[in-house]
Every structure is written in structure tokens, then in C-alpha cells.
Design a protein around this motif. Sequence first.
Motif, PDB file in Angstrom:
ATOM      1  N   SER A   1      -6.101  -2.863  -1.207  1.00 43.78           N
ATOM      2  CA  SER A   1      -5.085  -3.693  -0.266  1.00 43.78           C
ATOM      3  C   SER A   1      -4.129  -3.150   0.939  1.00 43.78           C
ATOM      4  O   SER A   1      -4.051  -2.377   0.516  1.00 43.78           O
ATOM      5  N   GLU A   2      -4.693  -3.838   1.854  1.00 42.90           N
ATOM      6  CA  GLU A   2      -4.325  -2.879   3.132  1.00 42.90           C
ATOM      7  C   GLU A   2      -3.005  -3.980   3.664  1.00 42.90           C
ATOM      8  O   GLU A   2      -2.179  -2.774   4.351  1.00 42.90           O
TER       9      GLU A   2
ATOM     10  N   LYS B   1       2.620 -13.172   1.765  1.00 38.96           N
ATOM     11  CA  LYS B   1       0.488 -13.303   0.855  1.00 38.96           C
ATOM     12  C   LYS B   1      -0.481 -14.411   1.148  1.00 38.96           C
ATOM     13  O   LYS B   1      -0.959 -14.163   1.966  1.00 38.96           O
TER      14      LYS B   1
ATOM     15  N   GLU C   1      -2.922 -13.963   4.453  1.00 34.09           N
ATOM     16  CA  GLU C   1      -4.917 -13.597   3.873  1.00 34.09           C
ATOM     17  C   GLU C   1      -5.109 -15.569   4.225  1.00 34.09           C
ATOM     18  O   GLU C   1      -6.690 -15.282   4.653  1.00 34.09           O
TER      19      GLU C   1
ATOM     20  N   ASP D   1      -7.565 -11.350   8.245  1.00 30.09           N
ATOM     21  CA  ASP D   1      -8.688 -11.125   7.194  1.00 30.09           C
ATOM     22  C   ASP D   1      -7.869  -9.883   6.568  1.00 30.09           C
ATOM     23  O   ASP D   1      -8.905  -9.371   5.662  1.00 30.09           O
TER      24      ASP D   1
ATOM     25  N   LYS E   1      -5.278  -8.064   3.455  1.00 31.52           N
ATOM     26  CA  LYS E   1      -5.791  -8.708   1.942  1.00 31.52           C
ATOM     27  C   LYS E   1      -4.494  -7.766   1.814  1.00 31.52           C
ATOM     28  O   LYS E   1      -3.707  -6.882   1.905  1.00 31.52           O
TER      29      LYS E   1
ATOM     30  N   ASP F   1      -1.428  -7.703  -1.451  1.00 30.53           N
ATOM     31  CA  ASP F   1      -0.948  -7.124  -3.249  1.00 30.53           C
ATOM     32  C   ASP F   1       0.780  -7.447  -2.643  1.00 30.53           C
ATOM     33  O   ASP F   1       1.315  -7.197  -1.819  1.00 30.53           O
TER      34      ASP F   1
END
Length: 317
Positions: free
Chosen positions: A46-47, A66, A70, A74, A76, A78
Motif C-alpha cells: 500500500s502506498e 483513507k 482513495e 489512485d 491505496k 492501509d
Amino acid sequence: MSHINRRQRGGRNKEGVMKLKKLKWAPLLICMMALAALTSACGIQSEITIGTQTYTETKIIAEMYKALIEDQTDLKVDIIPDLASSSLVINAMKRNDVQMATLYTGEIFNNHFPISGTKDRAKVLKEAQDGFQEHFGFTWMNPLGFENTYAFTVRKDLAEANGYTKISDVKKDMDRMKLGVDTTWLERSTDGYPAFSKAYDIKFGQVFPMEISLVYSAVANEQVDIVLAYSTDSRLKAYQLQTLQDDQQFFPPYDASPVLRSDLLKKHPEIQDTIAPLIGHLDADTMISLNYQVDIEKKSEREVAIAYLKEQGLLKS
């Protein structure tokens, strides 16, 4: 001991209890970080990873971050929940295990870098922004709109009957009032009850030391008349309690802000724009209501966060 050190010892009493929780969650944290490393090695990292403390509002807000990121980029995201203290969150950010979190301006009193010691809200914010940028490479954004600090609290009916809106208002009735308060705060000389009594010239007729978790029901059930609570706790709404303004600014400010690693923002400056609509948008009443939905109504943090963002028209999809 500074005012803020109560966050280390009692930290919303949260970070006091946290030493035990830290032990409890440490294995999980290690596993999650190991999993993050493994997925990175497999090229599916995840980025962005957001870290949260143990208490509810940081988890709700992380779900908002989050969802917004998202929804509008683009990238992602966590979330690693239940990091046992703000210090653990900060250390995880320093190691780049975590890139984003919600922190409170009073954090500066925890000896991270030299400070002036002022309690002025704007000055404390600036010292947090400047200090964490210089010493940690973190970007401390402007406040979300609420602070979570100690707050003297009474029943609403008592407040209305006696005209209590600020702490100084109770001075005229202090001799017959019963105070319920966290035991650790009562014992501290420099930033606890003795210092408070001196600052406000208030000494209550009877004082009942108790666990912080019990003060809400104690005042609601009229076992005591006034308690020292936390300003965004969901039980303020559950028990219909009213906080009193700290009109002499005895307690230091704890304004909540998004905090990110600056190297992340340099790589992905669009993140700041996605989070910006939350800045100044979440007041204390809103945060109490959102906490209430999770703590009392037992909804998930994500469910509450998404519903709020949709209600505010902040999600595009």
C-alpha cells in the motif's frame, strides 16, 4: 511535571492505560509491520499507511483520510490501529512504517524539542508545525476544528439552574460541591488539583478520587456535582453532560491535526488537497456525536466515517 505529561502518564488517560495495551498489542503491531514488509517485497505495498492511537476518534478520522484519498487519487491506504501512544505513532512515522496520523498540539510538551511553554492556542500550533517540520520532517496541517483536552463537566440541569458556562462560574458554590476526579490528576502538584486551585482560587467542599472511566456515570447519577472529563468523550452525550469553558486557560491546548511525512507530500502533493476539506470542519460536538455512534451505538469506525463524508458531500464516488 508539565500539563502535557499527563498524556504520557494518563494521556487522555488513554496513554496511561496504554502501557498495558501497548504490551497487549505489540505482537499484533509487529505482525502487521512484518506483513507490510512482506507485501512490499512482493510488489503489492500500500502506498500510504495511517497509524492511529487506541481511542475512537483517531480511528474514525483515519477512515475519513483513507476514504478521501482513495476516492480522489489512485493511491491505496492501509490503517494500523491501536498504537499504544502518540510517542509510538511518532516513532513509527520516523521509521516510515507509518506515513500519516492524527496528532494533538499539546504533544509538543512531551519533550520532543525546545518549546516556549506558552499555552496560547495559536502559538502552540505554530510551535508544533515548526518543530515537527524541523526536527522530524513532518508536515503538521492546520487543526481539524476540535481539541480533546481535560474539561470540567457538570449535568446540564445543574448548569442551567445555576448559570454555569465556565469554570469560574462554580466558584460561588464550591464549598458545597462534590468533585469527582482522576486520581493521578489529583495527586500532581504542578499541573493537578493544587495548581488548579491556585490558578482559579477554587477548592471544592469534597473531593472523590476515582478511575477516569467512572467520572461520567458518577456525575450523571448525582454521586458528585462536577468531574474532570475529556472534552470529546462520547459519554458526554450519552449522559447529557455539559463541559465548562476553561476561562483562565489552565489546561494546555490539544487541537487535533492531520500530520504527514513531508517526503510523502513531496511525492504526492495531491494528498493535502484531498484532506483539506476536513480542516476546520470537525467541531467538538461533531466529534462527540461521531464517537457516540461507535462507542455507544456500536457502529464501525469506517461506517461512521463514510456516512459523515457522504452527508457532507465530500466523496465523489
